[in-house]
Scaffold this motif. Structure first.
Motif, short mmCIF file in Angstrom:
data_model
loop_
_atom_site.label_atom_id
_atom_site.label_comp_id
_atom_site.label_asym_id
_atom_site.label_seq_id
_atom_site.Cartn_x
_atom_site.Cartn_y
_atom_site.Cartn_z
N GLY A 1 -60.20 -58.13 25.58
CA GLY A 1 -59.01 -58.66 25.22
C GLY A 1 -58.96 -60.36 25.10
O GLY A 1 -60.43 -60.50 24.79
N ALA A 2 -58.22 -60.93 24.82
CA ALA A 2 -58.61 -62.39 24.50
C ALA A 2 -57.28 -63.02 24.78
O ALA A 2 -56.07 -62.66 25.11
CB ALA A 2 -58.61 -62.43 22.86
N SER A 3 -57.48 -64.38 25.33
CA SER A 3 -56.40 -65.52 25.38
C SER A 3 -55.99 -65.90 24.13
O SER A 3 -56.90 -66.23 23.13
CB SER A 3 -57.05 -66.60 26.54
N HIS A 4 -54.94 -66.29 23.83
CA HIS A 4 -54.24 -66.84 22.44
C HIS A 4 -53.13 -67.52 22.45
O HIS A 4 -52.51 -67.56 23.57
CB HIS A 4 -54.30 -65.45 21.69
N GLY A 5 -52.65 -68.02 21.17
CA GLY A 5 -51.38 -68.55 21.12
C GLY A 5 -50.65 -67.58 20.40
O GLY A 5 -50.75 -66.35 20.19
N GLN A 6 -49.47 -68.15 19.82
CA GLN A 6 -48.54 -67.44 18.86
C GLN A 6 -49.20 -67.04 17.59
O GLN A 6 -49.98 -67.67 17.21
CB GLN A 6 -47.39 -68.35 18.43
N GLY A 7 -48.82 -65.79 17.25
CA GLY A 7 -49.36 -65.23 16.00
C GLY A 7 -50.50 -64.43 16.07
O GLY A 7 -50.72 -63.54 15.16
N PHE A 8 -51.27 -64.52 17.47
CA PHE A 8 -52.44 -63.39 17.25
C PHE A 8 -51.67 -61.97 17.91
O PHE A 8 -51.17 -61.83 18.96
CB PHE A 8 -53.45 -63.84 18.29
N GLN A 9 -52.37 -60.91 17.30
CA GLN A 9 -52.16 -59.74 17.50
C GLN A 9 -53.05 -58.66 17.98
O GLN A 9 -53.75 -58.33 16.89
CB GLN A 9 -51.14 -58.86 16.56
N LEU A 10 -53.26 -58.30 19.08
CA LEU A 10 -54.47 -57.50 19.44
C LEU A 10 -53.99 -56.01 19.09
O LEU A 10 -54.83 -55.28 18.57
CB LEU A 10 -54.82 -57.58 20.85
N TYR A 11 -52.82 -55.73 19.30
CA TYR A 11 -52.42 -54.62 18.70
C TYR A 11 -50.76 -54.80 18.59
O TYR A 11 -49.83 -55.67 19.29
CB TYR A 11 -52.43 -53.41 19.67
N GLN A 12 -50.03 -54.16 17.99
CA GLN A 12 -48.71 -54.25 17.62
C GLN A 12 -47.86 -52.76 17.32
O GLN A 12 -48.46 -52.03 16.58
CB GLN A 12 -48.45 -55.31 16.40
N PRO B 1 -57.45 -38.32 22.74
CA PRO B 1 -57.51 -38.38 21.48
C PRO B 1 -57.57 -40.02 20.97
O PRO B 1 -58.41 -40.23 20.43
CB PRO B 1 -56.42 -37.69 20.74
N ASP B 2 -56.62 -40.63 21.37
CA ASP B 2 -56.50 -41.94 20.96
C ASP B 2 -55.31 -42.90 21.78
O ASP B 2 -54.81 -43.64 21.09
CB ASP B 2 -56.24 -42.12 19.53
N TRP B 3 -55.53 -42.65 22.97
CA TRP B 3 -54.46 -43.05 24.11
C TRP B 3 -55.10 -44.27 24.77
O TRP B 3 -56.12 -44.20 25.27
CB TRP B 3 -53.90 -42.28 25.02
N PHE B 4 -54.55 -45.32 24.81
CA PHE B 4 -55.02 -46.53 25.42
C PHE B 4 -53.89 -47.11 26.40
O PHE B 4 -52.78 -47.17 26.24
CB PHE B 4 -55.61 -47.48 24.43
N ALA B 5 -54.51 -47.92 27.48
CA ALA B 5 -53.41 -48.82 28.17
C ALA B 5 -53.42 -50.09 27.46
O ALA B 5 -54.35 -50.92 27.30
CB ALA B 5 -53.94 -48.91 29.54
N GLY B 6 -52.34 -50.95 27.55
CA GLY B 6 -52.38 -52.16 27.09
C GLY B 6 -51.23 -53.12 27.46
O GLY B 6 -50.20 -52.72 27.85
N ALA B 7 -51.28 -54.30 27.37
CA ALA B 7 -50.29 -55.35 27.60
C ALA B 7 -50.41 -56.54 26.67
O ALA B 7 -51.75 -56.79 26.33
CB ALA B 7 -50.26 -55.86 28.86
N ARG B 8 -49.52 -57.01 26.16
CA ARG B 8 -49.94 -58.15 25.03
C ARG B 8 -48.87 -59.34 25.34
O ARG B 8 -47.84 -59.24 25.95
CB ARG B 8 -49.46 -57.62 23.60
N ASP B 9 -49.18 -60.55 24.94
CA ASP B 9 -48.27 -61.57 25.10
C ASP B 9 -48.05 -62.05 26.57
O ASP B 9 -47.01 -62.31 26.68
CB ASP B 9 -47.22 -61.65 24.24
N ILE B 10 -48.91 -61.84 27.28
CA ILE B 10 -48.66 -62.19 28.78
C ILE B 10 -48.80 -63.48 28.84
O ILE B 10 -49.90 -64.17 28.73
CB ILE B 10 -49.75 -61.46 29.73
N PRO B 11 -47.73 -64.25 29.37
CA PRO B 11 -47.88 -65.69 29.62
C PRO B 11 -48.43 -66.19 31.00
O PRO B 11 -47.88 -65.68 31.85
CB PRO B 11 -46.45 -66.19 29.55
N LEU B 12 -49.52 -67.06 30.68
CA LEU B 12 -50.03 -67.67 31.69
C LEU B 12 -49.65 -68.99 32.12
O LEU B 12 -49.93 -69.66 33.20
CB LEU B 12 -51.62 -67.58 31.78
#
Length: 235
Positions: A74-85, A158-169
Motif C-alpha cells: 500500500g501507500a500513504s497519499h493525499g487526495q486523488g491517489f487510487q490504489l483501487y476503486q 481467483p482474484d479476491w483481495f482484502a482492501g481498505a482505502r483512504d484511511i485518514p491518519l
C-alpha cells in the motif's frame, strides 16, 4: 596602527554592506520553509478469515495452497491517489496482486505515483500464513500524504483481495495515536472464477473492481463479514 583615510573607510563600509546584502539574497527561499512533518506508524495485520467465520467451501489446510494472505502492499497519499476503486477496471498491478499475490508491478505503479507527487511512501510486508499470529510492518506519512490505502490477496482465490482505502491518519490537524480498520473482500474483476480454487478463467474484457457483497463465500446471514483487521499505531 595607522589611521585609515576617510575615503578608504567609506569604501570598506560600502563593500561590506554590499557583501552582506548579496549573502542574504543568495539564501534560497525553500531553505527557510517548514519541512512537512513526517510520522511513522506500525501496521499490524490480523486475519478474521477462518473456517468458523466463512464455512462455505473454505480451503483445506495445506503446506502449499492452504488459506493465507499475500503480503500487504500500500501507500500513504493525499487526495486523488487510487490504489483501487470500485466501479473501475483493475490496473495490471492490482490484477496480478489479486490473482497471484505478487507485488510487482503494483509496487512499480505506486513508485510511479510517488515520482509524480501523487503518493507519499510505499510500504509492504511478508505474507500471513499462520492465522494465530499477525504480520507487522511500518509506514511513513506526512502532511501532504495523511491517508493510507492497502491491499492483500486472499489466497487461494481467483482474484479476491482484502482492501481498505483512504484511511485518514490525521484528524482536526492532529495525527491519531492509533486506528483500527476492518478489511472486506473485493473482486478485482480480472478473473471469472467463482470458487476459491477455480481454474484460471481470465475475464476478457476485464470487469470493474467491486466489493464482494454478492459473493456467498464472504456473507453470513446475508451480511458481508470482515476478513481481516488492520491496526495503525503511531511510533
Amino acid at each position: 596602527m595607522f589611521p585609515i583615510p576617510n575615503r578608504i573607510a567609506s569604501a570598506l563600509i560600502a563593500f561590506t554592506g554590499f557583501a552582506l546584502s548579496a549573502c542574504q539574497q543568495a539564501i534560497p527561499s525553500q531553505a527557510l520553509a517548514k519541512t512537512p512533518e513526517e510520522v511513522v506508524y506500525k501496521v499490524s495485520f490480523t486475519s478474521q478469515w477462518t473456517a468458523q467465520n466463512f464455512p462455505l467451501e473454505y480451503p483445506p489446510a495445506a503446506i502449499v495452497g492452504g488459506p493465507h494472505f499475500s503480503g500487504l502492499i500500500g501507500a500513504s497519499h493525499g487526495q486523488g491517489f487510487q490504489l483501487y476503486q470500485e466501479g473501475k477496471l483493475p490496473s495490471p498491478g492490482l490484477e496480478r496482486l489479486s490473482e497471484e499475490g505478487k507485488h510487482d508491478p503494483l509496487n512499480q505503479e505506486i513508485q510511479g505515483a510517488i515520482a509524480k507527487g501523487e503518493a507519499g511512501f510505499l510500504f509492504e510486508s511478508g505474507p500471513l500464513r499462520d492465522f494465530s499470529q499477525n504480520v507487522e510492518t511500518t509506514l511513513q506519512a506526512n502532511d501532504q500524504n495523511p491517508m493510507v490505502s492497502v491491499v492483500a490477496m486472499i489466497a487461494p482465490s481467483p482474484d479476491w483481495f482484502a482492501g481498505a482505502r483512504d484511511i485518514p491518519l490525521k484528524e482536526q490537524g492532529q495525527w491519531v495515536q492509533s486506528r483500527q480498520v476492518t478489511l472486506y473482500a473485493y473482486d478485482s474483476g480480472g478473473d471469472e472464477g467463482q470458487t476459491y480454487k477455480a481454474p484460471d478463467m481470465d475475464n476478457q474484457p476485464k470487469k470493474p473492481t467491486h466489493l464482494a457483497k454478492d459473493n456467498p463465500h464472504f456473507l453470513k446471514d446475508g451480511k458481508l463479514v470482515p476478513v481481516a483487521t488492520l491496526t495503525f499505531t503511531r511510533q
